[in-house]
Scaffold this motif. Sequence first.
Motif, PDB file in Angstrom:
ATOM      1  N   MET A   1      -8.762   1.542   8.526  1.00  0.00           N
ATOM      2  CA  MET A   1      -8.791   2.347   9.743  1.00  0.00           C
ATOM      3  C   MET A   1     -10.109   2.136  10.499  1.00  0.00           C
ATOM      4  O   MET A   1     -10.129   2.023  11.721  1.00  0.00           O
ATOM      5  CB  MET A   1      -8.660   3.816   9.366  1.00  0.00           C
ATOM      6  CG  MET A   1      -7.756   4.596  10.272  1.00  0.00           C
ATOM      7  SD  MET A   1      -7.365   6.141   9.488  1.00  0.00           S
ATOM      8  CE  MET A   1      -8.513   7.217  10.281  1.00  0.00           C
ATOM      9  N   ASN A   2     -11.201   2.092   9.751  1.00  0.00           N
ATOM     10  CA  ASN A   2     -12.492   1.920  10.397  1.00  0.00           C
ATOM     11  C   ASN A   2     -12.645   0.548  11.013  1.00  0.00           C
ATOM     12  O   ASN A   2     -13.244   0.389  12.068  1.00  0.00           O
ATOM     13  CB  ASN A   2     -13.625   2.170   9.408  1.00  0.00           C
ATOM     14  CG  ASN A   2     -13.860   3.643   9.227  1.00  0.00           C
ATOM     15  OD1 ASN A   2     -13.722   4.410  10.176  1.00  0.00           O
ATOM     16  ND2 ASN A   2     -14.183   4.053   8.024  1.00  0.00           N
ATOM     17  N   LEU A   3     -12.098  -0.465  10.323  1.00  0.00           N
ATOM     18  CA  LEU A   3     -12.236  -1.819  10.858  1.00  0.00           C
ATOM     19  C   LEU A   3     -11.453  -1.991  12.148  1.00  0.00           C
ATOM     20  O   LEU A   3     -11.775  -2.841  12.970  1.00  0.00           O
ATOM     21  CB  LEU A   3     -11.770  -2.831   9.823  1.00  0.00           C
ATOM     22  CG  LEU A   3     -12.861  -3.201   8.840  1.00  0.00           C
ATOM     23  CD1 LEU A   3     -12.272  -4.005   7.713  1.00  0.00           C
ATOM     24  CD2 LEU A   3     -13.946  -4.000   9.517  1.00  0.00           C
TER      25      LEU A   3
ATOM     26  N   ILE B   1      -1.534  -3.248   9.981  1.00  0.00           N
ATOM     27  CA  ILE B   1      -1.351  -2.571   8.698  1.00  0.00           C
ATOM     28  C   ILE B   1      -1.222  -1.066   8.914  1.00  0.00           C
ATOM     29  O   ILE B   1      -0.313  -0.418   8.397  1.00  0.00           O
ATOM     30  CB  ILE B   1      -2.523  -2.872   7.737  1.00  0.00           C
ATOM     31  CG1 ILE B   1      -2.518  -4.345   7.345  1.00  0.00           C
ATOM     32  CG2 ILE B   1      -2.412  -2.009   6.486  1.00  0.00           C
ATOM     33  CD1 ILE B   1      -3.647  -4.737   6.431  1.00  0.00           C
TER      34      ILE B   1
ATOM     35  N   LEU C   1      -5.102  -7.470  12.310  1.00  0.00           N
ATOM     36  CA  LEU C   1      -4.605  -7.101  10.989  1.00  0.00           C
ATOM     37  C   LEU C   1      -4.754  -5.606  10.688  1.00  0.00           C
ATOM     38  O   LEU C   1      -3.770  -4.960  10.301  1.00  0.00           O
ATOM     39  CB  LEU C   1      -5.303  -7.957   9.927  1.00  0.00           C
ATOM     40  CG  LEU C   1      -4.630  -8.024   8.568  1.00  0.00           C
ATOM     41  CD1 LEU C   1      -3.193  -8.496   8.726  1.00  0.00           C
ATOM     42  CD2 LEU C   1      -5.380  -8.959   7.653  1.00  0.00           C
ATOM     43  N   PRO C   2      -5.934  -5.022  10.860  1.00  0.00           N
ATOM     44  CA  PRO C   2      -6.055  -3.591  10.568  1.00  0.00           C
ATOM     45  C   PRO C   2      -5.106  -2.750  11.409  1.00  0.00           C
ATOM     46  O   PRO C   2      -4.490  -1.809  10.904  1.00  0.00           O
ATOM     47  CB  PRO C   2      -7.507  -3.260  10.929  1.00  0.00           C
ATOM     48  CG  PRO C   2      -8.212  -4.540  10.939  1.00  0.00           C
ATOM     49  CD  PRO C   2      -7.218  -5.592  11.271  1.00  0.00           C
TER      50      PRO C   2
ATOM     51  N   ILE D   1      -9.204   2.171   0.581  1.00  0.00           N
ATOM     52  CA  ILE D   1      -8.787   0.961   1.300  1.00  0.00           C
ATOM     53  C   ILE D   1      -8.240   1.332   2.674  1.00  0.00           C
ATOM     54  O   ILE D   1      -8.563   0.717   3.691  1.00  0.00           O
ATOM     55  CB  ILE D   1      -7.719   0.212   0.484  1.00  0.00           C
ATOM     56  CG1 ILE D   1      -8.368  -0.408  -0.746  1.00  0.00           C
ATOM     57  CG2 ILE D   1      -7.053  -0.857   1.328  1.00  0.00           C
ATOM     58  CD1 ILE D   1      -7.390  -1.004  -1.705  1.00  0.00           C
TER      59      ILE D   1
ATOM     60  N   LEU E   1       0.831  -1.210   0.000  1.00  0.00           N
ATOM     61  CA  LEU E   1       0.000   0.000   0.000  1.00  0.00           C
ATOM     62  C   LEU E   1       0.863   1.256   0.000  1.00  0.00           C
ATOM     63  O   LEU E   1       0.549   2.246  -0.659  1.00  0.00           O
ATOM     64  CB  LEU E   1      -0.930   0.019   1.211  1.00  0.00           C
ATOM     65  CG  LEU E   1      -2.100  -0.952   1.170  1.00  0.00           C
ATOM     66  CD1 LEU E   1      -2.915  -0.841   2.439  1.00  0.00           C
ATOM     67  CD2 LEU E   1      -2.979  -0.671  -0.037  1.00  0.00           C
TER      68      LEU E   1
ATOM     69  N   GLY F   1     -11.593  -0.212  14.578  1.00  0.00           N
ATOM     70  CA  GLY F   1     -12.417   0.156  15.723  1.00  0.00           C
ATOM     71  C   GLY F   1     -13.593  -0.766  15.956  1.00  0.00           C
ATOM     72  O   GLY F   1     -14.388  -0.531  16.852  1.00  0.00           O
ATOM     73  N   VAL F   2     -13.707  -1.833  15.144  1.00  0.00           N
ATOM     74  CA  VAL F   2     -14.848  -2.733  15.295  1.00  0.00           C
ATOM     75  C   VAL F   2     -14.659  -3.591  16.545  1.00  0.00           C
ATOM     76  O   VAL F   2     -13.555  -4.038  16.833  1.00  0.00           O
ATOM     77  CB  VAL F   2     -14.969  -3.618  14.041  1.00  0.00           C
ATOM     78  CG1 VAL F   2     -15.924  -4.757  14.269  1.00  0.00           C
ATOM     79  CG2 VAL F   2     -15.423  -2.779  12.859  1.00  0.00           C
ATOM     80  N   PRO F   3     -15.726  -3.801  17.321  1.00  0.00           N
ATOM     81  CA  PRO F   3     -15.606  -4.574  18.559  1.00  0.00           C
ATOM     82  C   PRO F   3     -15.039  -5.973  18.317  1.00  0.00           C
ATOM     83  O   PRO F   3     -15.348  -6.610  17.303  1.00  0.00           O
ATOM     84  CB  PRO F   3     -17.052  -4.682  19.042  1.00  0.00           C
ATOM     85  CG  PRO F   3     -17.769  -3.585  18.395  1.00  0.00           C
ATOM     86  CD  PRO F   3     -17.082  -3.287  17.117  1.00  0.00           C
TER      87      PRO F   3
ATOM     88  N   LEU G   1      -8.945   3.913   4.439  1.00  0.00           N
ATOM     89  CA  LEU G   1     -10.045   4.347   5.293  1.00  0.00           C
ATOM     90  C   LEU G   1     -10.796   3.134   5.851  1.00  0.00           C
ATOM     91  O   LEU G   1     -11.122   3.073   7.037  1.00  0.00           O
ATOM     92  CB  LEU G   1     -10.994   5.221   4.479  1.00  0.00           C
ATOM     93  CG  LEU G   1     -11.909   6.117   5.294  1.00  0.00           C
ATOM     94  CD1 LEU G   1     -11.093   7.207   5.936  1.00  0.00           C
ATOM     95  CD2 LEU G   1     -12.992   6.705   4.408  1.00  0.00           C
TER      96      LEU G   1
END
Lengths: 629, 392
Positions: free
Chosen positions: B171-173, B245, B241-242, B166, B153, B175-177, B168
């Motif tokens: 980054m959002n993932l 990365i 992983l998120p 990608i 990337l 914060g997923v519980p 973004l």
Amino acid sequence: MAKHFERKGRRLLGFNLQSWIKGFFGGNAGLSIVILFLICLFLVLEAVRFFPSHHQELKLSQKSGQEYVDYVIREADEYQNLVSFTNQAYFQELDARFGIERGVVDSFGVFQGMIEDDAGDEMDGLEEARDEEDPAALKEAEAAYQAAVARIVNEADRKMVDSFGRLAENDEAWRSVKEAASSYDAVEEEIPAFVEEAETKMTEGMASFEEAKALISSSGVPLKDLRSKLVKIAASIKDDAIADLTASARKEALLEGAEKVEGEAREAKLAEAGKIVIQDEFPFAERIKPIVAAHGDHVAAVATLREKIQEGIGRLPSEFSSEPAEKLVGKIRKLEPKFIEALDESIEESGQWKWDDEIDWVSSVTKFFFGKDWTTNSEWRQVYGFLPLFTGSIIISLIALCIAVPLSIGAAIYVNRLSTKWEQTFIKPAIEMIQAIPSIVLGFFGIMVLGNILLEYSSSPWISWLPGFPITERLNMLNAGMLLALMAVPTIFTLCEDALNNVPRSFSEASLALGASKLQTVNKVIVPAAISGILAAVLLGLGRVIGETMVVLLVAGNKISMPEWSAGLGVIAQPSHTMTGIIAQEMGEVSSGTLHYRALFLVGLVLFTISLTINVAAQKIIKRLGNHA
Amino acid sequence: MPEKSSATDARSVQNPFRSLSSKQKVRDGIATGVFAFFTYFILACVVLILGKITYDGAPVIFQSEAPFVNTDFFSKSPMTLHEFYNEDGEMIRLDKDDFDAYKKANPDAVIRDEHTFSYAGGGILGPLVGTAMLVLFCMVAALFIGISAAIYLNEYAKKGRVVNAIRLAIMNLAGVPSIVFGLFGFAFFCFSPIFPVFTGNPDWEKSLLTIPLWPSDGYLSFQGWGNSVIAGAATLAVMVLPVIIAACEESLKAVPKGFREASLALGATKWQCIRTAVLPYATPGILTASILGITRVAGETAPIMFTAAVASKGKLPWQDTEGSGLYWVSNVLTQKVEALPYHIYTVSGKLPANEALDDMRYGSVFVFLLLVIGFAMISVVLRSRFRKKLKW
């Protein structure tokens, strides 16, 4: 010239080494993107398939009459509640007024049992000797029996015999019970006068209460009978309907299986397939008749219940010796009008209920999102109502934010603007270190320590005026919220601190140069300039709190019901369940592809959507409001 | 009257450099005090929690005599605790192994009032090993994929909308519980029939494709990994992983552009440039990120609750595992394991409060906390070290 820079490496399948390396990295990037995409895909696929199955389930429970029976069940449950309050009040009052007498009767009963159990041989010997009428043998047997009884009576511990400890203090009564037990003749089964006297005293003293209690507990008998009758009918209709639904599939499977085998096995399979009757349509109209017809009985049963229970509650005494009993009866009196009202409503609604109303698919969505009940482990009927979980999560998060936001914004301002250099170097990493504490450890602390602290100190006079205090349950939303606040602190603090740091130096210098004090500078210049960052920090803190699992699973109390709003702000002291908690608790026990499994995925999808929305909103806020800084 | 107004006028043009009025000073002082109180209140809460756990947990781990550490606690797996009174009325507590040995050694010993407490005896060897396996496999997979993805990337991909989108999404993932990742892992790694196992008796109903492996009598069966170490590790890997990365990209971005341009100008290939001019300077950042990743993975309970963890197992994963060679490896990897956070959940959340369990509870929490905070400390120290060292 350009030749110097040209490299001719080995080629493999038409690509050179560089392309292979690029491909390798690109492949991994692609893989991670595919995985992240798959997460969304799996969640959505499993979650969306919940609705058709849910629709089917709803239709089935309507057509099998379960919906109607649920009215009866709810009425009976509420009634049962009142009965158990009455019983509790009765025994509290009995203990308060005739504690000693009750202890005497109970303890003597236990002695009776012990003598019959442990001195059985001696009792038999005595009985035989009495029949034989041989004075010597009789004397011997009597002595043996009395020795056995004396041994039992001596060994018996006062606490063990009187399991409620009512005789613990009263030596005289205890001695009398022992004497009564020692002289008790188990063969003749003659109850000593002393015990009988205590019993009579009890019955006479409690006569009026007893009568009211009997009225109340008999008032619901017809309703309870009706309930057990209807439950059986509805359950059998539903079972048969499900068998019918799967009939054609089963038949097909059997026929297909028969193709593959030869001889007798084939015959057997064909015969079995032949037994399965495929009906054009399951005869719901026929089967539901007894339930529809039962409405008259239902109305009559409720009318009896209404009349008798009102009379019974009216007859409950109004003066008590025991405080808990007084409170309980007060509660019953308070509940009574509500109960009667609920009964009337329930009767009216059940009268309008029809087994063949069409249920549209919208209701399978609304019943999920606005249902107030989540019951999954009952054989009777599975109900998926998301609302209690959602409210639980929201209330806990709000409690956490109410505590964490002022604390962490205050701390961020202090560390960033007001503290000494030396304080900065140790406070910042220390607060950031909180992030490393695993949530299970905080949950552990909540269950082992904080719960007890809350329980113990919430009744002390200087804080017991707070809403919800004194706390009655060790595990509740407040406990969970306090721990989650601690988890949110590092997130909010760090982001706030960054936001404050990003305010250009010239802003504060200008303000200070104009003669503003430090506090004025912070209040009027720095915080307004950093407000977007602070808002985003609070939002991300919310995201962290709402998705937290272990703390709420351990500490929130795991009670699936809507909070009792009548407690006002006191709801914070009630136990509840949460979206994350329900997934963690129930996922291990479901088999893949069932309605329950998909319901949990739907909850997961909602969580996923909420946290994504929060993240995106936080980014938007930073973008939109952050420009002027 | 006119006098009064002139007085106010005079006040309004007072010296702007005057010192603060005493009222303002008090207000400033109070506000500072409140903010300071908030700050120290937070710290006090943390100290209270850590202190309580250390106070009750440390005595379980450390002893006053050599070897100073409770070796049993680290060399045994959780087992039942037997509590009984001997002849002299002394209370004795022994774990199951010791209890059996005791009974064998003194066959006519008096055992009165015996009580048993599940999970309260023994130590935490099994959970430690399980957690180590989960973290190891998870980090190997997550770092391999994560670092490569970040390199692609940041170094190869053309800057533009797609890469930004990608980024973004990643980054959002982040914060997923974690429980949502657990849900995904449960559906995907445990039950999707695209993950193969080597096994002697495949689950025919679940298996999508079963390939007999001649000449051995085993099969390669695509039946999903079930609840197992490998499924749990994969779930955890997806979860970090998120984070990895994003952190790796951050440290790659921190390497100045000039480094790359200089090396490319000297005639290096793209790969040579990355290998010699970028990665060495990004390594510290990547290392810090990976240790932070370990902290996060080791501390998580929710994703492994229904993908990998089991409350009690008795044996270590490699003991008594059937098969040989590939089958053995496959069997080890597709077993459930005990894991330290799940063990804590079991002993503190599922069992009723009992004083006999307290040692086990506080001991395991203390060890767990030491491990996790230790890793976090290492990453903090490393980061500040490298920051001092690498400056351009």
